[in-house]
Design an enzyme around this catalytic site. Structure first.
Site, PDB file in Angstrom:
ATOM      1  N   THR A  68       1.228  19.501  -1.685  1.00 59.50           N
ATOM      2  CA  THR A  68       0.551  19.090  -3.047  1.00 59.50           C
ATOM      3  C   THR A  68      -0.650  20.197  -3.382  1.00 59.50           C
ATOM      4  O   THR A  68      -0.830  20.603  -4.246  1.00 59.50           O
ATOM      5  CB  THR A  68      -0.137  17.686  -2.842  1.00 59.50           C
ATOM      6  OG1 THR A  68       0.792  16.877  -2.670  1.00 59.50           O
ATOM      7  CG2 THR A  68      -0.832  17.354  -3.958  1.00 59.50           C
ATOM      8  N   TYR A  87       4.001  15.289 -10.200  1.00 62.24           N
ATOM      9  CA  TYR A  87       4.032  16.586  -9.987  1.00 62.24           C
ATOM     10  C   TYR A  87       4.790  17.057  -8.806  1.00 62.24           C
ATOM     11  O   TYR A  87       5.678  16.144  -8.379  1.00 62.24           O
ATOM     12  CB  TYR A  87       2.429  17.102  -9.476  1.00 62.24           C
ATOM     13  CG  TYR A  87       2.270  16.416  -8.071  1.00 62.24           C
ATOM     14  CD1 TYR A  87       1.760  15.242  -7.931  1.00 62.24           C
ATOM     15  CD2 TYR A  87       2.466  17.386  -7.044  1.00 62.24           C
ATOM     16  CE1 TYR A  87       1.648  14.747  -6.533  1.00 62.24           C
ATOM     17  CE2 TYR A  87       2.232  16.664  -5.700  1.00 62.24           C
ATOM     18  CZ  TYR A  87       1.581  15.706  -5.688  1.00 62.24           C
ATOM     19  OH  TYR A  87       1.557  14.828  -4.153  1.00 62.24           O
ATOM     20  N   THR A 146       0.453  16.987   3.332  1.00 65.58           N
ATOM     21  CA  THR A 146      -0.071  15.951   4.045  1.00 65.58           C
ATOM     22  C   THR A 146       0.629  15.104   4.553  1.00 65.58           C
ATOM     23  O   THR A 146       0.109  14.545   5.718  1.00 65.58           O
ATOM     24  CB  THR A 146      -1.415  15.170   3.342  1.00 65.58           C
ATOM     25  OG1 THR A 146      -0.581  14.766   2.281  1.00 65.58           O
ATOM     26  CG2 THR A 146      -2.495  16.118   2.648  1.00 65.58           C
ATOM     27  N   ASP A 147       1.886  15.080   4.168  1.00 67.25           N
ATOM     28  CA  ASP A 147       2.744  14.005   4.816  1.00 67.25           C
ATOM     29  C   ASP A 147       2.990  13.951   5.945  1.00 67.25           C
ATOM     30  O   ASP A 147       3.063  13.011   6.837  1.00 67.25           O
ATOM     31  CB  ASP A 147       4.058  13.899   3.692  1.00 67.25           C
ATOM     32  CG  ASP A 147       3.919  13.252   2.205  1.00 67.25           C
ATOM     33  OD1 ASP A 147       2.657  12.742   2.321  1.00 67.25           O
ATOM     34  OD2 ASP A 147       4.966  13.506   1.534  1.00 67.25           O
ATOM     35  N   LYS A 154      -2.593  10.182   8.952  1.00 63.48           N
ATOM     36  CA  LYS A 154      -2.862  10.213   7.540  1.00 63.48           C
ATOM     37  C   LYS A 154      -2.993   8.578   7.507  1.00 63.48           C
ATOM     38  O   LYS A 154      -2.049   7.735   7.719  1.00 63.48           O
ATOM     39  CB  LYS A 154      -1.584  10.843   6.577  1.00 63.48           C
ATOM     40  CG  LYS A 154      -1.795  10.552   5.256  1.00 63.48           C
ATOM     41  CD  LYS A 154      -0.588  11.306   4.420  1.00 63.48           C
ATOM     42  CE  LYS A 154      -1.002  11.030   3.158  1.00 63.48           C
ATOM     43  NZ  LYS A 154      -0.083  11.990   2.399  1.00 63.48           N
ATOM     44  N   GLU A 183       3.174  -5.214  29.708  1.00 68.26           N
ATOM     45  CA  GLU A 183       4.128  -6.134  29.732  1.00 68.26           C
ATOM     46  C   GLU A 183       5.624  -5.326  29.944  1.00 68.26           C
ATOM     47  O   GLU A 183       6.703  -6.236  30.192  1.00 68.26           O
ATOM     48  CB  GLU A 183       4.156  -6.654  28.317  1.00 68.26           C
ATOM     49  CG  GLU A 183       3.325  -7.629  28.029  1.00 68.26           C
ATOM     50  CD  GLU A 183       3.297  -8.400  26.854  1.00 68.26           C
ATOM     51  OE1 GLU A 183       4.317  -9.185  26.649  1.00 68.26           O
ATOM     52  OE2 GLU A 183       2.399  -8.267  25.954  1.00 68.26           O
TER      53      GLU A 183
HETATM   54  N1  ASP Z   1       4.539  15.193  -0.408  1.00 70.83           N
HETATM   55  C1  ASP Z   1       3.332  16.106  -0.179  1.00 70.83           C
HETATM   56  C2  ASP Z   1       3.744  16.715   0.927  1.00 70.83           C
HETATM   57  O1  ASP Z   1       3.299  16.591   2.057  1.00 70.83           O
HETATM   58  C3  ASP Z   1       2.058  15.227  -0.136  1.00 70.83           C
HETATM   59  C4  ASP Z   1       0.745  16.060   0.157  1.00 70.83           C
HETATM   60  O2  ASP Z   1       0.787  17.279   0.303  1.00 70.83           O
HETATM   61  O3  ASP Z   1      -0.204  15.361  -0.124  1.00 70.83           O
HETATM   62  O4  ASP Z   1       4.031  17.991   0.839  1.00 70.83           O
END
Ligand code: ASP
Length: 356
Positions: free
Chosen positions: A39, A52, A118-119, A191, A313
């Site tokens: 992103t 986007y 971020t994913d 995340k 367990e």
């Molecule tokens: N889908 C995007 C990615 O991980 C989301 C992000 O960057 O926040 O590339």
């Protein structure tokens, strides 16, 4: 008389300025920015709409939004990939890790900043944390808003990442993520929110520190093995062992274990309930996968905090399972992939899960 005085004064002033420019230039360190997409390199149709495309603009375009980084470092940029990190894969990991190792072995390179979606940032950060052979800072950075959005968070995050990469205090701390003014360790990265700019946390251990006024302030250091103290080395590898994650939930059956066995996976990580517990059907199928097919099994948990502990367990030794301790299923998968480049003895794997 007066004019020769002002001439001399100007001469001295010019010399001082040139010398201090020289000193400044000498003090500025070289930081490589390796871009992979996400992103942070995303482009939307307008500044306000939600839709986007991640990984749409090049690293040079991206860096135009943050010219201030040139004041604190010599910047060199390379595009390693340009993908949404939901499509991150072993090939890019290996390429990235090898390039980071190559660059950091050069004496003129002080550190690396990697732009990344971020994913799956937590997975890439941990993979690098275990495969980079250097004490020099490696910082991953992303953004939750695309580059075209109002109040895009990317430029500030990149500035803070470069500021952290040039700081001497950042040496030897393992791979880090810098976002939302926080410095987070790859040892415990998660995340935690689908949209918030403050999404990343170290939920078990707390953040490594903060970036304040363009300077990192550290408040904890990791006790886990990483980077130059890691036993894993992927520099000569062009493939990684296949490891899948299987979730437990009420009524979970052996369906996905059977599929994994048929696909000849080398390892399975479970995202169990509670302290890594799994349904009896799953447990029996996994025990058979270990015994009959030599598949390595690591129990982890779908719960965000707390360890998946041994000796609770599940009788791990009886089945040949290992417990992931503080590694969530995603980091556990990374560690098991690397562990399997060396051994599939569950006792060795258990040792690794206690140390990394
Ligand atoms: N889908 C995007 C990615 O991980 C989301 C992000 O960057 O926040 O590339």
């Amino acid at each position: 008389m007066k004019s020769s005085f002002s001439y001399k004064f100007l001469w001295v002033l010019a010399t001082i300025m040139l010398v201090s420019l020289g000193i400044n230039a000498q003090q500025k360190k070289t930081i490589y920015i390796l871009a992979t997409g996400g992103t942070i390199a995303g482009q939307g149709a307008t500044e306000v709409t939600a839709g986007y495309k991640a990984g749409a603009i090049s690293v040079n375009e991206l860096l135009k939004a943050v010219p201030e980084i040139k004041d604190i470092a010599f910047i060199k940029a390379e595009q390693v990939a340009n993908i949404g990190s939901q499509d991150m894969n072993d090939d890019v990991w290996l390429k990235l890790s090898k390039r980071v190792n190559e660059l950091l072995s050069q004496s003129d390179v002080a550190g690396i900043v990697i732009t990344h979606g971020t994913d799956t940032q937590e997975e890439t950060a941990y993979f690098l944390n275990l495969t980079v052979k250097s004490e020099k800072p490696v910082i991953l950075v992303g953004s939750m808003r695309p580059s075209t959005a109002i109040s895009a968070d990317g430029p500030r995050n990149i500035y803070n990442a470069v500021a952290t990469a040039v700081a001497t205090e950042s040496i030897g701390r393992g791979v880090m993520v810098v976002m939302d003014d926080k410095i987070l360790g790859a040892d415990d990265l998660a995340k935690t929110n689908t949209l918030s700019v403050g999404t990343f946390q170290n939920p078990n251990y707390g953040p490594l520190g903060i970036v304040y006024n363009g300077k990192p302030i550290f408040t904890r250091q990791t006790l886990k093995r990483h980077t130059s103290n890691s036993e894993f080395d992927v520099r000569a590898l062009d493939k990684l062992p296949r490891v899948e994650i299987i979730l437990s939930y009420s009524n979970a059956t052996d369906l996905f274990v059977d599929a994994a066995v048929k696909a000849h996976v080398k390892g399975i990580v479970t995202a169990g309930v509670g302290n890594g517990n799994i349904t009896t059907a799953l447990q029996d199928a996994l025990a058979k996968a270990v015994k009959n097919h030599g598949i390595a099994v690591v129990r982890s948990s779908r719960i965000m905090t707390g360890p998946t502990a041994q000796w609770d367990e599940v009788a791990d030794d009886q089945y040949g399972f290992a417990a992931s301790w503080f590694n969530n299923p995603y980091r556990s998968r990374v560690l098991l992939m690397l562990a399997l480049t060396k051994t599939n003895d569950y006792k060795q794997i258990q040792r690794m899960f206690s140390e990394y």
